[in-house]
Design an enzyme around this catalytic site. Structure first.
Site, PDB file in Angstrom:
ATOM      1  N   GLU A  92      15.146  38.043  32.236  1.00 20.35           N
ATOM      2  CA  GLU A  92      14.024  38.767  31.630  1.00 20.35           C
ATOM      3  C   GLU A  92      13.471  38.054  30.396  1.00 20.35           C
ATOM      4  OE1 GLU A  92      14.952  43.139  31.542  1.00 20.35           O
ATOM      5  OE2 GLU A  92      16.865  42.393  32.312  1.00 20.35           O
ATOM      6  N   GLY A 116      10.400  47.459  27.079  1.00 21.77           N
ATOM      7  CA  GLY A 116       9.423  46.410  26.835  1.00 21.77           C
ATOM      8  C   GLY A 116       8.390  46.824  25.792  1.00 21.77           C
ATOM      9  N   ASP A 148      13.616  56.723  33.067  1.00 18.32           N
ATOM     10  CA  ASP A 148      12.733  56.622  34.223  1.00 18.32           C
ATOM     11  C   ASP A 148      13.148  57.627  35.289  1.00 18.32           C
ATOM     12  OD1 ASP A 148      11.459  54.538  32.937  1.00 18.32           O
ATOM     13  OD2 ASP A 148      12.696  53.000  33.896  1.00 18.32           O
ATOM     14  N   ASN A 176      16.738  52.943  29.596  1.00 19.84           N
ATOM     15  CA  ASN A 176      16.539  51.612  29.024  1.00 19.84           C
ATOM     16  C   ASN A 176      16.646  51.684  27.508  1.00 19.84           C
ATOM     17  OD1 ASN A 176      15.397  49.990  31.508  1.00 19.84           O
ATOM     18  ND2 ASN A 176      14.392  51.987  31.518  1.00 19.84           N
ATOM     19  N   SER A 236      13.672  45.365  33.833  1.00 17.30           N
ATOM     20  CA  SER A 236      12.342  44.803  34.090  1.00 17.30           C
ATOM     21  C   SER A 236      12.038  44.669  35.578  1.00 17.30           C
ATOM     22  CB  SER A 236      12.183  43.433  33.411  1.00 17.30           C
ATOM     23  OG  SER A 236      12.267  43.546  32.020  1.00 17.30           O
ATOM     24  N   GLU A 269      17.334  55.613  35.558  1.00 13.68           N
ATOM     25  CA  GLU A 269      18.070  54.815  34.573  1.00 13.68           C
ATOM     26  C   GLU A 269      17.526  55.081  33.178  1.00 13.68           C
ATOM     27  OE1 GLU A 269      16.674  50.461  34.350  1.00 13.68           O
ATOM     28  OE2 GLU A 269      16.383  51.006  36.462  1.00 13.68           O
ATOM     29  N   ARG A 316      13.979  54.624  26.823  1.00  9.09           N
ATOM     30  CA  ARG A 316      13.060  55.159  27.827  1.00  9.09           C
ATOM     31  C   ARG A 316      13.842  55.556  29.079  1.00  9.09           C
ATOM     32  NH1 ARG A 316      10.577  50.825  29.838  1.00  9.09           N
ATOM     33  NH2 ARG A 316      11.441  51.229  31.918  1.00  9.09           N
ATOM     34  N   TYR A 364       4.139  43.947  35.050  1.00  8.21           N
ATOM     35  CA  TYR A 364       3.721  43.042  33.977  1.00  8.21           C
ATOM     36  C   TYR A 364       2.401  42.314  34.220  1.00  8.21           C
ATOM     37  CZ  TYR A 364       8.284  44.005  32.100  1.00  8.21           C
ATOM     38  OH  TYR A 364       9.374  44.658  31.590  1.00  8.21           O
TER      39      TYR A 364
END
Length: 310
Positions: A18, A278, A259, A274, A151, A272, A257, A217
């Site tokens: 990443e 990002g 998800d 994080n 990511s 998951e 964060r 991205y």
């Protein structure tokens, strides 16, 4: 702590898969700190990072690292040993959340809804045998993910057994440990949290396929509803409740964060958590912060202000 008097390092880059995302996150965060007048330097992390920190007389660190050695507790442990306060979650929370299998076992043990999964380990060349041995007659739609990457690196959607074998091989080329997770169909949502407070829920709508690395991205490949539209009050409350429960169970601090997939029955399936989301121009956490009236520089400054040891 008077952050204006500190020599601050934004740690980014590193050796993980990443790296490119981390470079973008770190550069954006570094520029934000400079705009706010902080004495900040960006340092690309390598095996000599301890020497770099000492040479630059660093007294605080903002972490913009993703993946191996940055998000898994390794850099956090080094900073603890060096006595340098750092942003985000500590060693144990970082290691826990980076291991998708371990964190999902914790969530399941505490009654949080998370999709069923099986873990596999081996080499990419063994994918066919692993699938046949552990999964037999493939039960249906699934996602394959490396257990220790973020990511969306190495992730595949696998609607049939042939796709599953290819997906396991792809994930095993990134990590020796992978997860086959039951696919949940519905609305893809994400909940950003900072210092135990929630920001507006975002709905993610890729224009094609699923929310993979490219859609995540590449600008204009995904539509984002910020905040999510037509989301029932009970669904909002359920997502918030599960997200905060996971945050506190995992021992997170600072920015994180969660998800989710929200199914047709209104169950928020936790995928998951994080611990270093990002911070690029397409990233979710800055979008959620903006919806709450917090611009990018405000968000980065708040991340810095949460830096500490343990």
């Amino acid at each position: 702590m008077d952050w204006s008097k500190q020599r601050i390092a934004v740690l980014y880059g590193g050796p993980s898969a990443e790296r490119e995302v981390s470079l973008r996150s770190g550069e954006a965060m570094h520029q934000a700190l400079l705009r706010r007048g902080y004495n900040a330097v960006a340092i690309d992390v390598d095996r000599h990072i301890a020497a770099h920190l000492q040479k630059n007389q660093i007294t605080a660190a903002v972490l913009a690292l993703h993946g191996e050695l940055g998000e898994d507790g390794a850099i956090q442990g080094l900073l603890e040993l060096m006595g340098i306060p750092y942003s985000g979650s500590n060693v144990s929370a970082s290691a826990l959340c980076m291991d998708k299998g371990l964190s999902k076992r914790l969530y399941r043990s505490e009654g949080l809804p998370t999709p069923a999964w099986i873990e596999l380990a081996g080499d990419a060349e063994e994918a066919d045998d692993l699938v046949d041995h552990y999964l037999g007659e493939f039960p249906g739609d699934a996602f394959v993910k490396p257990l220790d990457c973020g990511s969306s690196v190495g992730i595949s959607h696998c609607p049939d057994k042939d796709a599953l074998i290819r997906g396991v091989a792809k994930a095993l080329s990134v990590s020796r440990r992978v997860m086959v997770e039951r696919a949940i169909h519905g609305r893809e949502l994400t909940l950003t949290m900072i210092d135990g407070e929630t920001l507006p829920i975002i709905e993610i709508k890729p224009k094609k396929g699923f929310y993979d690395y490219t859609n995540k991205y590449t600008p204009d490949q995904t539509e984002y509803e910020v905040p999510a539209k037509n989301l029932a009050q009970d669904a909002q409350e359920a997502v918030t409740q599960v997200g905060l429960a996971a945050y506190h169970l995992s021992g997170c601090r600072g920015l994180a964060r969660a998800d989710f997939m929200l199914d047709d029955e209104g169950t928020p399936w936790l995928l998951e958590l994080n611990t270093i989301p990002g911070m690029t121009e397409t990233s979710l956490a800055p979008k959620a912060a903006a919806a709450a009236g917090m611009d990018f520089d405000d968000l980065v400054e708040r991340i810095l202000q949460g830096a500490r040891l343990r």
